[in-house]
Design a protein around this motif. Structure first.
Motif, PDB file in Angstrom:
ATOM      1  N   LYS A 210     -42.197  19.619 -10.061  1.00  0.00           N
ATOM      2  CA  LYS A 210     -42.835  19.323 -10.751  1.00  0.00           C
ATOM      3  C   LYS A 210     -43.332  20.265 -12.138  1.00  0.00           C
ATOM      4  O   LYS A 210     -43.311  21.354 -12.154  1.00  0.00           O
ATOM      5  CB  LYS A 210     -44.246  18.976 -10.033  1.00  0.00           C
ATOM      6  CG  LYS A 210     -43.675  18.250  -8.749  1.00  0.00           C
ATOM      7  CD  LYS A 210     -44.575  18.349  -7.927  1.00  0.00           C
ATOM      8  CE  LYS A 210     -44.484  16.951  -6.834  1.00  0.00           C
ATOM      9  NZ  LYS A 210     -43.743  15.842  -7.298  1.00  0.00           N
ATOM     10  N   PHE A 211     -44.226  20.089 -13.149  1.00  0.00           N
ATOM     11  CA  PHE A 211     -44.734  20.589 -14.283  1.00  0.00           C
ATOM     12  C   PHE A 211     -45.372  21.589 -13.696  1.00  0.00           C
ATOM     13  O   PHE A 211     -45.399  23.284 -14.157  1.00  0.00           O
ATOM     14  CB  PHE A 211     -45.670  19.834 -15.171  1.00  0.00           C
ATOM     15  CG  PHE A 211     -45.160  18.520 -16.075  1.00  0.00           C
ATOM     16  CD1 PHE A 211     -43.946  18.599 -16.530  1.00  0.00           C
ATOM     17  CD2 PHE A 211     -45.545  17.236 -15.826  1.00  0.00           C
ATOM     18  CE1 PHE A 211     -43.237  18.157 -17.268  1.00  0.00           C
ATOM     19  CE2 PHE A 211     -44.660  16.305 -17.193  1.00  0.00           C
ATOM     20  CZ  PHE A 211     -43.977  16.371 -17.892  1.00  0.00           C
ATOM     21  N   ALA A 212     -46.417  21.435 -12.804  1.00  0.00           N
ATOM     22  CA  ALA A 212     -47.261  22.550 -11.987  1.00  0.00           C
ATOM     23  C   ALA A 212     -45.843  24.031 -11.165  1.00  0.00           C
ATOM     24  O   ALA A 212     -46.117  24.602 -11.238  1.00  0.00           O
ATOM     25  CB  ALA A 212     -47.964  22.467 -11.286  1.00  0.00           C
ATOM     26  N   SER A 213     -44.919  23.467 -11.484  1.00  0.00           N
ATOM     27  CA  SER A 213     -43.811  24.302 -10.780  1.00  0.00           C
ATOM     28  C   SER A 213     -43.777  25.610 -11.405  1.00  0.00           C
ATOM     29  O   SER A 213     -43.279  26.471 -11.280  1.00  0.00           O
ATOM     30  CB  SER A 213     -42.711  23.956 -10.269  1.00  0.00           C
ATOM     31  OG  SER A 213     -42.745  22.323  -9.801  1.00  0.00           O
ATOM     32  N   ASP A 214     -43.322  25.203 -13.241  1.00  0.00           N
ATOM     33  CA  ASP A 214     -43.181  26.289 -13.412  1.00  0.00           C
ATOM     34  C   ASP A 214     -44.483  27.174 -13.773  1.00  0.00           C
ATOM     35  O   ASP A 214     -44.399  28.026 -13.941  1.00  0.00           O
ATOM     36  CB  ASP A 214     -42.730  25.177 -15.016  1.00  0.00           C
ATOM     37  CG  ASP A 214     -41.677  25.082 -15.446  1.00  0.00           C
ATOM     38  OD1 ASP A 214     -40.616  24.934 -14.376  1.00  0.00           O
ATOM     39  OD2 ASP A 214     -41.444  23.948 -16.752  1.00  0.00           O
ATOM     40  N   LEU A 215     -46.154  27.148 -13.636  1.00  0.00           N
ATOM     41  CA  LEU A 215     -46.853  27.739 -13.575  1.00  0.00           C
ATOM     42  C   LEU A 215     -46.776  28.272 -12.297  1.00  0.00           C
ATOM     43  O   LEU A 215     -47.158  29.971 -12.327  1.00  0.00           O
ATOM     44  CB  LEU A 215     -48.241  26.412 -13.473  1.00  0.00           C
ATOM     45  CG  LEU A 215     -48.765  25.896 -14.563  1.00  0.00           C
ATOM     46  CD1 LEU A 215     -49.554  25.442 -14.610  1.00  0.00           C
ATOM     47  CD2 LEU A 215     -48.659  26.036 -15.919  1.00  0.00           C
ATOM     48  N   TYR A 216     -46.270  28.257 -11.108  1.00  0.00           N
ATOM     49  CA  TYR A 216     -45.769  29.146 -10.382  1.00  0.00           C
ATOM     50  C   TYR A 216     -45.219  30.101 -10.863  1.00  0.00           C
ATOM     51  O   TYR A 216     -44.874  30.984  -9.627  1.00  0.00           O
ATOM     52  CB  TYR A 216     -45.347  28.114  -8.862  1.00  0.00           C
ATOM     53  CG  TYR A 216     -45.345  28.682  -7.446  1.00  0.00           C
ATOM     54  CD1 TYR A 216     -46.180  28.347  -6.261  1.00  0.00           C
ATOM     55  CD2 TYR A 216     -44.141  29.624  -7.247  1.00  0.00           C
ATOM     56  CE1 TYR A 216     -45.837  29.802  -5.019  1.00  0.00           C
ATOM     57  CE2 TYR A 216     -43.347  30.309  -6.525  1.00  0.00           C
ATOM     58  CZ  TYR A 216     -44.930  30.379  -4.827  1.00  0.00           C
ATOM     59  OH  TYR A 216     -44.315  30.610  -3.738  1.00  0.00           O
ATOM     60  N   SER A 217     -43.663  29.443 -11.098  1.00  0.00           N
ATOM     61  CA  SER A 217     -42.486  30.655 -11.317  1.00  0.00           C
ATOM     62  C   SER A 217     -43.384  32.035 -12.309  1.00  0.00           C
ATOM     63  O   SER A 217     -42.637  33.124 -12.752  1.00  0.00           O
ATOM     64  CB  SER A 217     -41.561  29.930 -12.381  1.00  0.00           C
ATOM     65  OG  SER A 217     -41.310  29.087 -10.860  1.00  0.00           O
ATOM     66  N   ASP A 271     -53.959  22.258 -13.438  1.00  0.00           N
ATOM     67  CA  ASP A 271     -53.367  20.551 -13.475  1.00  0.00           C
ATOM     68  C   ASP A 271     -52.676  20.229 -14.378  1.00  0.00           C
ATOM     69  O   ASP A 271     -51.544  19.192 -14.374  1.00  0.00           O
ATOM     70  CB  ASP A 271     -54.952  19.276 -13.923  1.00  0.00           C
ATOM     71  CG  ASP A 271     -55.567  19.300 -12.668  1.00  0.00           C
ATOM     72  OD1 ASP A 271     -55.151  19.911 -11.804  1.00  0.00           O
ATOM     73  OD2 ASP A 271     -56.544  19.592 -13.164  1.00  0.00           O
ATOM     74  N   SER A 272     -52.434  21.372 -15.710  1.00  0.00           N
ATOM     75  CA  SER A 272     -51.535  21.714 -16.951  1.00  0.00           C
ATOM     76  C   SER A 272     -51.366  23.322 -17.055  1.00  0.00           C
ATOM     77  O   SER A 272     -51.730  23.691 -16.615  1.00  0.00           O
ATOM     78  CB  SER A 272     -52.405  20.795 -17.691  1.00  0.00           C
ATOM     79  OG  SER A 272     -52.991  20.544 -17.623  1.00  0.00           O
ATOM     80  N   ALA A 273     -50.066  22.528 -17.676  1.00  0.00           N
ATOM     81  CA  ALA A 273     -49.982  23.955 -18.283  1.00  0.00           C
ATOM     82  C   ALA A 273     -51.658  24.721 -19.247  1.00  0.00           C
ATOM     83  O   ALA A 273     -51.586  25.643 -19.784  1.00  0.00           O
ATOM     84  CB  ALA A 273     -48.804  24.127 -19.042  1.00  0.00           C
ATOM     85  N   LYS A 274     -51.969  23.648 -20.333  1.00  0.00           N
ATOM     86  CA  LYS A 274     -52.827  23.722 -21.272  1.00  0.00           C
ATOM     87  C   LYS A 274     -54.078  24.185 -20.663  1.00  0.00           C
ATOM     88  O   LYS A 274     -54.813  25.017 -21.082  1.00  0.00           O
ATOM     89  CB  LYS A 274     -52.831  22.358 -21.923  1.00  0.00           C
ATOM     90  CG  LYS A 274     -53.962  22.494 -22.625  1.00  0.00           C
ATOM     91  CD  LYS A 274     -53.763  20.966 -23.593  1.00  0.00           C
ATOM     92  CE  LYS A 274     -55.378  20.794 -24.961  1.00  0.00           C
ATOM     93  NZ  LYS A 274     -55.260  19.290 -25.196  1.00  0.00           N
ATOM     94  N   GLN A 275     -54.079  23.646 -19.521  1.00  0.00           N
ATOM     95  CA  GLN A 275     -55.246  24.071 -18.246  1.00  0.00           C
ATOM     96  C   GLN A 275     -55.174  25.228 -17.808  1.00  0.00           C
ATOM     97  O   GLN A 275     -56.665  26.226 -18.041  1.00  0.00           O
ATOM     98  CB  GLN A 275     -55.821  23.749 -17.564  1.00  0.00           C
ATOM     99  CG  GLN A 275     -56.963  24.040 -16.242  1.00  0.00           C
ATOM    100  CD  GLN A 275     -56.898  22.849 -15.020  1.00  0.00           C
ATOM    101  OE1 GLN A 275     -56.619  22.985 -14.941  1.00  0.00           O
ATOM    102  NE2 GLN A 275     -58.312  22.123 -15.067  1.00  0.00           N
ATOM    103  N   ALA A 276     -53.983  25.949 -17.166  1.00  0.00           N
ATOM    104  CA  ALA A 276     -54.177  27.321 -17.215  1.00  0.00           C
ATOM    105  C   ALA A 276     -54.294  28.699 -18.864  1.00  0.00           C
ATOM    106  O   ALA A 276     -54.683  29.545 -18.860  1.00  0.00           O
ATOM    107  CB  ALA A 276     -52.495  27.946 -17.279  1.00  0.00           C
TER     108      ALA A 276
END
Length: 504
Positions: A210-217, A271-276
């Protein structure tokens, strides 16, 4: 200066235009070189994939997808495609990609060289990578394999000592080195696992990133960049990894922001890369908001990386036991046990053989051998019955012997995989018996390690197997031990990492 091999299929096309300097990164399945464009006086990266009969179609698709993405996407973190072409000569076929290079080594290479990064630099790198993820995710693309060896960073160094942290005001340029693993989120194949253990979130194990998977990595990558520690080596708060370091190294708010990215459950991450990215720009306010709201955390399974004395590649779902030593990694697969289908199949001949043996022994017990056997009909009948009972005993032993090895494999046989710096060993081990080696080969002799499409077996192909059987193709199936399809995919990923670049 490195040069193309004389038999390289791209040497003729590139030899008069590019000067090859050195390999860069640790790609798997293709060659990746840092080169100098002698015509335009610039640095480039040349990637080439040699296509043979044994080349997996997935490698070809990833290479072609990267070419397409570099040609169609435009962002400051994405290299520019200079040229791409295919080569078809008498020596073979191949694909070649030449892309721009902003300079700098990969994060993994810089950490290995002893370089450290300040919080300001780490934030700058995180900001650029998040901007790239915002762009990718807006196109419906998910990266799926963010890690230090796939990111290059060029930072101005006013200090001559490269082992010291760079000046806080140094300008950094982060660039993605490999986009071949990127895929449209709706086009992912169920069960096709892509990623690297130690940087892969739990939900990606099933093959659906998922998109959030990239944030974890990304969070796992930043932790490695900050302290040089893999995510699996962090202390744990229950099932959750807990990142913490000296406050003089990283601020408390920034540490909490990184912990937000590595939450095991998707709903607990941004919720998204933008929020991060917005939270990174306003860390005190964002962290205060999270402390006040204190959202209820979802109930989850253990994360796929455990630290129970194991190496950082160990996932939570496996029954495989591992033991790490300074020069080797030993994996032991337990027997399949009594609940397996193989055990039930072994019971059938054993049961039939036991029944036949019991009936034959009982028949012999009923016979009367006290009188003459050859002079009267009763004696002849007794003799015939005894012969029949003896034949039944012989066949009963034969039937039981057909099920005995299978029963022994189900209950006593363990599969041991030993990975050394340059050697791969696979052996069957029994109690009180020496190991029977099935695979004994050097890393350089292995030309393919892959999982079958349905995940039912791991296949190892080698040019030279130093065993008595000397079989060049070995399959580790689900019936060889307590293995699941996810175990097969994990072992495939682990062995391919070792084969390509992993140094024990």
């Amino acid at each position: 200066m490195a040069t193309f091999p004389q038999k390289s299929i791209v040497a003729r096309r590139l030899g008069d235009h590019y000067e090859i300097l050195e390999p860069i990164g640790h790609p798997f399945g293709y060659q990746q070189l840092l080169a100098s464009d002698t015509h335009n006086q610039r640095r480039v990266i040349i990637k080439s994939l040699t296509i043979e009969q044994i080349t997996p179609s997935s490698d070809i698709c990833c290479f072609e997808r990267e070419i397409h993405l570099l040609e169609s996407l435009q962002h400051s973190t994405i290299p520019r495609c200079i040229e791409s072409f295919s080569v078809d000569t008498a020596e073979g076929k191949g694909l070649v990609l030449v892309q721009s290079h902003q300079g700098g080594l990969t994060l993994e290479e810089q950490i290995a060289a002893g370089r450290t990064f300040s919080e300001t630099e780490i934030k700058a790198i995180a900001k650029q990578l998040l901007q790239g993820l915002v762009y990718f995710h807006s196109k419906g693309l998910v990266h799926r394999d963010i890690k230090p060896s796939y990111i290059t960073v060029s930072i101005a160094e006013p200090d001559t000592d490269k082992h010291k942290s760079t000046h806080p005001n140094g300008s950094a340029q982060a660039t993605w080195l490999n986009l071949g693993t990127m895929q449209y989120i709706q086009a992912q194949t169920q069960g096709a696992m892509v990623g690297t253990y130690g940087y892969m979130p739990p939900e990606q194990i099933g093959g659906q990133a998922k998109f959030a998977s990239d944030l974890y990595s990304l969070g796992a990558t930043l932790i490695y960049l900050a302290v040089g520690v893999h995510l699996g080596d962090l202390p744990r708060n229950g099932h959750r990894p807990k990142f913490a370091c000296d406050g003089a190294r990283l601020s408390t708010d920034f540490q909490q922001w990184i912990n937000w990215l590595i939450e095991p459950h998707v709903s607990d991450r941004p919720d998204s890369a933008k929020q991060a990215l917005l939270a990174l720009n306003r860390l005190p306010l964002a962290m205060l908001k999270r402390r006040l709201l204190k959202p209820k955390r979802a109930q989850i399974n253990p994360v796929p990386i455990s630290n129970c004395g194991r190496n950082h590649y160990q996932p939570f779902f496996t029954q495989i036991r591992s033991r790490k030593s300074p020069n080797s990694l030993e994996l032991t697969i337990p027997p399949v046990g009594i609940r397996s289908a193989a055990f039930k199949q072994a019971l059938m001949p054993l049961s039939i053989g036991t029944i036949m043996l019991s009936a034959a022994i009982y028949l012999i017990y009923l016979l009367d051998f006290s009188g003459p056997l050859l002079t009267n009909p009763a004696g002849l009948a007794t003799l015939a019955a005894s012969v029949l009972a003896d034949v039944g005993c012989a066949y009963s032993f034969r039937i039981m012997s057909s099920g005995q090895p299978q029963l022994q494999n189900c209950l006593l046989r363990r599969v041991q995989i030993q990975i050394e710096s340059d050697v791969l060993l696979v052996a069957y081990r029994y109690w009180l018996r020496p190991p029977a080696y099935i695979v004994n080969t050097k890393r350089e002799c292995i030309y393919n390690i892959s999982a079958l499409p349905d995940g039912s077996a791991l296949r190892i192909l080698t040019h030279h197997n130093r065993t008595e059987a000397s079989c060049l193709c070995y399959k580790l199936t689900l019936n060889d031990g307590q293995l699941s399809r996810r175990d097969v995919r994990w072992l495939t990923s682990l062995l391919n990492d070792w084969r390509s670049y992993y140094d024990l």
